[in-house]
Design a protein around this motif. Sequence first.
Motif, mmCIF file in Angstrom:
data_model
loop_
_atom_site.group_PDB
_atom_site.id
_atom_site.type_symbol
_atom_site.label_atom_id
_atom_site.label_comp_id
_atom_site.label_asym_id
_atom_site.label_seq_id
_atom_site.Cartn_x
_atom_site.Cartn_y
_atom_site.Cartn_z
ATOM 1 N N ARG A 71 0.881 -1.173 0.000
ATOM 2 C CA ARG A 71 0.000 0.000 0.000
ATOM 3 C C ARG A 71 0.917 1.221 0.000
ATOM 4 N NH1 ARG A 71 -5.145 -0.894 0.167
ATOM 5 N NH2 ARG A 71 -5.959 -2.768 1.151
ATOM 6 N N GLU A 72 0.979 1.872 -1.121
ATOM 7 C CA GLU A 72 1.841 3.030 -1.317
ATOM 8 C C GLU A 72 0.995 4.173 -1.862
ATOM 9 O OE1 GLU A 72 5.072 2.954 -0.526
ATOM 10 O OE2 GLU A 72 5.552 0.826 -0.526
ATOM 11 N N LEU A 73 1.477 5.379 -1.650
ATOM 12 C CA LEU A 73 0.741 6.542 -2.139
ATOM 13 C C LEU A 73 1.729 7.625 -2.563
ATOM 14 C CD1 LEU A 73 -2.156 7.530 -2.537
ATOM 15 C CD2 LEU A 73 -2.017 8.553 -0.264
ATOM 16 N N SER A 74 1.619 8.028 -3.806
ATOM 17 C CA SER A 74 2.459 9.095 -4.344
ATOM 18 C C SER A 74 1.591 9.998 -5.200
ATOM 19 C CB SER A 74 3.612 8.508 -5.175
ATOM 20 O OG SER A 74 4.485 7.752 -4.360
ATOM 21 N N VAL A 75 2.174 11.082 -5.654
ATOM 22 C CA VAL A 75 1.441 12.019 -6.498
ATOM 23 C C VAL A 75 2.332 12.444 -7.659
ATOM 24 C CG1 VAL A 75 2.083 14.086 -5.168
ATOM 25 C CG2 VAL A 75 -0.035 14.074 -6.457
ATOM 26 N N LEU A 76 1.727 12.613 -8.806
ATOM 27 C CA LEU A 76 2.378 13.155 -9.993
ATOM 28 C C LEU A 76 1.844 14.555 -10.189
ATOM 29 C CD1 LEU A 76 3.887 13.141 -12.748
ATOM 30 C CD2 LEU A 76 1.869 11.984 -13.699
ATOM 31 N N LEU A 77 2.744 15.514 -10.253
ATOM 32 C CA LEU A 77 2.358 16.916 -10.414
ATOM 33 C C LEU A 77 2.973 17.475 -11.686
ATOM 34 C CD1 LEU A 77 3.184 17.744 -6.752
ATOM 35 C CD2 LEU A 77 0.900 17.912 -7.720
ATOM 36 N N ASP A 78 2.179 18.168 -12.459
ATOM 37 C CA ASP A 78 2.671 18.941 -13.587
ATOM 38 C C ASP A 78 2.812 20.357 -13.052
ATOM 39 O OD1 ASP A 78 3.176 20.352 -15.903
ATOM 40 O OD2 ASP A 78 1.519 19.478 -17.037
ATOM 41 N N ALA A 79 4.011 20.678 -12.560
ATOM 42 C CA ALA A 79 4.208 21.925 -11.815
ATOM 43 C C ALA A 79 5.654 22.406 -11.971
ATOM 44 C CB ALA A 79 3.878 21.705 -10.344
ATOM 45 N N PRO A 80 5.951 23.194 -12.994
ATOM 46 C CA PRO A 80 7.324 23.640 -13.228
ATOM 47 C C PRO A 80 7.971 24.361 -12.044
ATOM 48 C CG PRO A 80 5.995 24.053 -15.165
ATOM 49 C CD PRO A 80 5.052 23.616 -14.075
ATOM 50 N N GLU A 81 7.222 25.202 -11.322
ATOM 51 C CA GLU A 81 7.815 25.918 -10.181
ATOM 52 C C GLU A 81 8.199 24.944 -9.070
ATOM 53 O OE1 GLU A 81 5.757 29.475 -8.850
ATOM 54 O OE2 GLU A 81 4.879 29.675 -10.851
ATOM 55 N N LEU A 82 7.345 23.990 -8.785
ATOM 56 C CA LEU A 82 7.672 22.975 -7.786
ATOM 57 C C LEU A 82 8.817 22.103 -8.282
ATOM 58 C CD1 LEU A 82 7.043 21.636 -5.066
ATOM 59 C CD2 LEU A 82 5.424 20.155 -6.297
ATOM 60 N N ALA A 83 8.826 21.778 -9.557
ATOM 61 C CA ALA A 83 9.919 20.991 -10.131
ATOM 62 C C ALA A 83 11.261 21.683 -9.907
ATOM 63 C CB ALA A 83 9.683 20.748 -11.622
#
Length: 177
Positions: A154-166
Amino acid sequence: MIRTLARCMAGLVAMGFLAARPVPALGAPAQATLLSDSAYSGALQKRIRGAKRRIICAFYLFKATGRRGNLPAQVAQDLAQARGRGVDVTVILEGEDSVGSDNRAAAGYLARQGVRVIFPRGRRTTHAKAVVIDDRYVMIGSHNLSHAALTRNRELSVLLDAPELAAQVTRYLEGVR
C-alpha cells in the motif's frame, strides 16, 4: 480602553498565526494525479520514456533483480535508454543501512549505461522518493523502487505537472551530496 487593547491583542495573535503559516510553493495551480499502489510504476515509466532533457531522482531503495518481470529492473532499463537518447539522468541513492547492497547493484548497471549515480556522504539517511522530469513533472510520495512497492504494498504518491515545484525539488535534490 480595555476593549481596544483586547482587539489589538487579538489582531496581533491572528497576525502571528498567519505569519507562521507556510508560504505556498506554487504560483500557478498544479495539475495533480494521485498514484496509489501499483499505478506508480506505469506513470513513472511513461514519463521516463517521454523525457527529452533531464531526469533527476532520489530513492531510498532501488532493488532491481534479474527475476523475470521485475519492475525496478524495467525502470533501470528505461533510465538507461533515456540516457542513450541524450537525456541527462541523475539517480541519488542511499548507500548505507540494509539497502546499500541492493542500491549498489542497481547503481552499477546504471553507471555502466552512462547514468550519473550519487551516494550522498555524511550521517544523514537519504530517505526521499522523488523524481523530476524535464523541469516540469514531479513524482513524490512513498514508493521505493522495489518490486513489492510497485506491485503489492500500500503506497501513495502524487504526480504533479508543476514547473515551479519541479525547480524547487530539483534544487533540493542537487543539494543532496
